[in-house]
Write a protein that holds these residues in place. Structure first.
Motif, short mmCIF file in Angstrom:
data_model
loop_
_atom_site.label_atom_id
_atom_site.label_comp_id
_atom_site.label_asym_id
_atom_site.label_seq_id
_atom_site.Cartn_x
_atom_site.Cartn_y
_atom_site.Cartn_z
N ARG A 21 3.21 4.41 2.24
CA ARG A 21 1.90 4.54 1.58
C ARG A 21 0.78 4.33 2.58
O ARG A 21 -0.26 4.99 2.50
CB ARG A 21 1.81 3.56 0.41
CG ARG A 21 2.70 3.99 -0.73
CD ARG A 21 2.67 3.05 -1.87
NE ARG A 21 3.51 3.60 -2.94
CZ ARG A 21 3.74 2.99 -4.06
NH1 ARG A 21 3.20 1.81 -4.30
NH2 ARG A 21 4.50 3.55 -4.97
N TRP A 22 0.97 3.43 3.53
CA TRP A 22 -0.02 3.25 4.58
C TRP A 22 -0.14 4.53 5.42
O TRP A 22 -1.24 4.96 5.75
CB TRP A 22 0.37 2.06 5.46
CG TRP A 22 -0.50 1.89 6.65
CD1 TRP A 22 -1.72 1.29 6.71
CD2 TRP A 22 -0.22 2.33 7.98
NE1 TRP A 22 -2.21 1.34 7.99
CE2 TRP A 22 -1.30 1.98 8.79
CE3 TRP A 22 0.86 3.01 8.56
CZ2 TRP A 22 -1.36 2.26 10.14
CZ3 TRP A 22 0.81 3.29 9.91
CH2 TRP A 22 -0.28 2.92 10.68
N VAL A 23 1.00 5.15 5.72
CA VAL A 23 0.98 6.42 6.46
C VAL A 23 0.23 7.48 5.67
O VAL A 23 -0.55 8.26 6.23
CB VAL A 23 2.42 6.89 6.79
CG1 VAL A 23 2.45 8.32 7.29
CG2 VAL A 23 3.05 5.97 7.81
N HIS A 24 0.39 7.50 4.36
CA HIS A 24 -0.32 8.47 3.52
C HIS A 24 -1.83 8.24 3.62
O HIS A 24 -2.60 9.20 3.72
CB HIS A 24 0.15 8.35 2.06
CG HIS A 24 -0.46 9.35 1.17
ND1 HIS A 24 -1.44 9.02 0.25
CD2 HIS A 24 -0.26 10.68 1.03
CE1 HIS A 24 -1.81 10.11 -0.40
NE2 HIS A 24 -1.11 11.13 0.06
N LEU A 27 -3.10 9.34 6.96
CA LEU A 27 -3.19 10.81 6.96
C LEU A 27 -4.55 11.25 6.41
O LEU A 27 -5.16 12.18 6.93
CB LEU A 27 -2.05 11.40 6.14
CG LEU A 27 -2.06 12.91 5.94
CD1 LEU A 27 -1.90 13.62 7.27
CD2 LEU A 27 -0.96 13.32 4.98
N GLY A 28 -5.02 10.59 5.36
CA GLY A 28 -6.36 10.89 4.85
C GLY A 28 -7.43 10.64 5.89
O GLY A 28 -8.38 11.42 6.02
N GLY A 29 -7.31 9.55 6.64
CA GLY A 29 -8.26 9.28 7.72
C GLY A 29 -8.19 10.32 8.82
O GLY A 29 -9.21 10.73 9.39
N ALA A 30 -6.98 10.79 9.11
CA ALA A 30 -6.83 11.82 10.14
C ALA A 30 -7.44 13.14 9.68
O ALA A 30 -8.02 13.88 10.49
CB ALA A 30 -5.35 12.01 10.47
N LEU A 31 -7.34 13.44 8.39
CA LEU A 31 -7.95 14.67 7.88
C LEU A 31 -9.48 14.59 7.90
O LEU A 31 -10.16 15.61 8.05
CB LEU A 31 -7.47 14.94 6.44
CG LEU A 31 -6.01 15.32 6.30
CD1 LEU A 31 -5.60 15.32 4.83
CD2 LEU A 31 -5.74 16.67 6.93
N SER A 89 6.21 12.69 -1.17
CA SER A 89 7.16 12.23 -0.16
C SER A 89 6.76 10.89 0.45
O SER A 89 7.63 10.06 0.72
CB SER A 89 7.35 13.27 0.93
OG SER A 89 6.13 13.52 1.59
N LEU A 90 5.47 10.66 0.68
CA LEU A 90 5.05 9.43 1.36
C LEU A 90 4.81 8.27 0.40
O LEU A 90 4.88 7.11 0.82
CB LEU A 90 3.79 9.68 2.19
CG LEU A 90 3.99 10.60 3.38
CD1 LEU A 90 2.66 10.88 4.06
CD2 LEU A 90 4.97 9.99 4.37
N CYS A 91 4.50 8.54 -0.84
CA CYS A 91 4.26 7.45 -1.79
C CYS A 91 5.50 7.12 -2.61
O CYS A 91 5.45 6.28 -3.50
CB CYS A 91 3.09 7.79 -2.70
SG CYS A 91 1.53 7.89 -1.81
N GLY A 92 6.59 7.78 -2.33
CA GLY A 92 7.83 7.47 -3.01
C GLY A 92 7.88 7.91 -4.46
O GLY A 92 8.54 7.28 -5.26
#
Length: 177
Positions: A21-24, A27-31, A89-92
């Motif tokens: 979830r942290w990776v998700h 990812l928003g910050g990277a976008l 996939s990232l939040c399960g």
């Protein structure tokens, strides 16, 4: 049963699901980052006293300006399926979870996509910024007594710069605990 509560608490904060979830969120910050950098460069070019990459008020202003520029990206047809796939996939989320996997067909669906995409970018940008700044800052605070301390006098909040050198590492230790 009495010892199991802390294991569940640790798993909730640092387990695999929490990490995904942290990776998700990151990812928003990277976008959001290309819009943030573009806005910062434009501010630097148009306003002579602007320092959008070093001053916290300017960073927050750049963030607040970049976010409305990035959110309309959600109107592109591929963004909604990609966001749904990443969330699943990232939040399960199970495959049976009802997420809109196709492009938006109505303006209501587009509005919901804009809202959720904007929240993903906003919260992800904040989480990314905190992740990228708090861990190195805490490491510098912990190392402060072992250095001459010159890096802590410039650019740090007044509470850290005015504190005695021997007390400055404690906030850094709290971040690492």
């Amino acid at each position: 049963m009495t010892g199991a509560w802390w294991r569940r608490a640790v798993r909730a904060v640092a387990g695999r699901r929490a990490q995904l979830r942290w990776v998700h969120l990151v990812l928003g910050g990277a976008l959001l980052m290309p819009y943030y950098l573009l806005t910062g460069v434009v501010f630097s070019m148009l306003l002579q006293d602007a320092v959008p990459f070093t001053s916290l008020p300017w960073q927050l202003g750049t963030f607040a300006t970049a976010l409305p520029l990035a959110v309309p990206t959600a109107l592109l047809p591929l963004v909604r399926p990609l966001e749904a796939t990443a969330a699943r996939s990232l939040c399960g989320l199970p495959e049976s979870a009802e997420l809109a996997a196709g492009p938006a067909g109505s303006w209501d669906a587009r509005a919901r996509t804009l809202l959720w995409y904007g929240l993903h970018l906003a919260i992800g940008g904040l989480v990314s910024g905190l992740t990228l700044s708090l861990l190195p800052a805490s490491a510098l605070l912990v190392a402060l007594p072992f250095t001459d301390g010159s890096y802590a006098d410039e650019g740090w909040p007044h509470a850290f710069a005015s504190a005695p050198t021997r007390w400055r590492p404690w906030p850094g230790c709290c971040c690492w605990a």
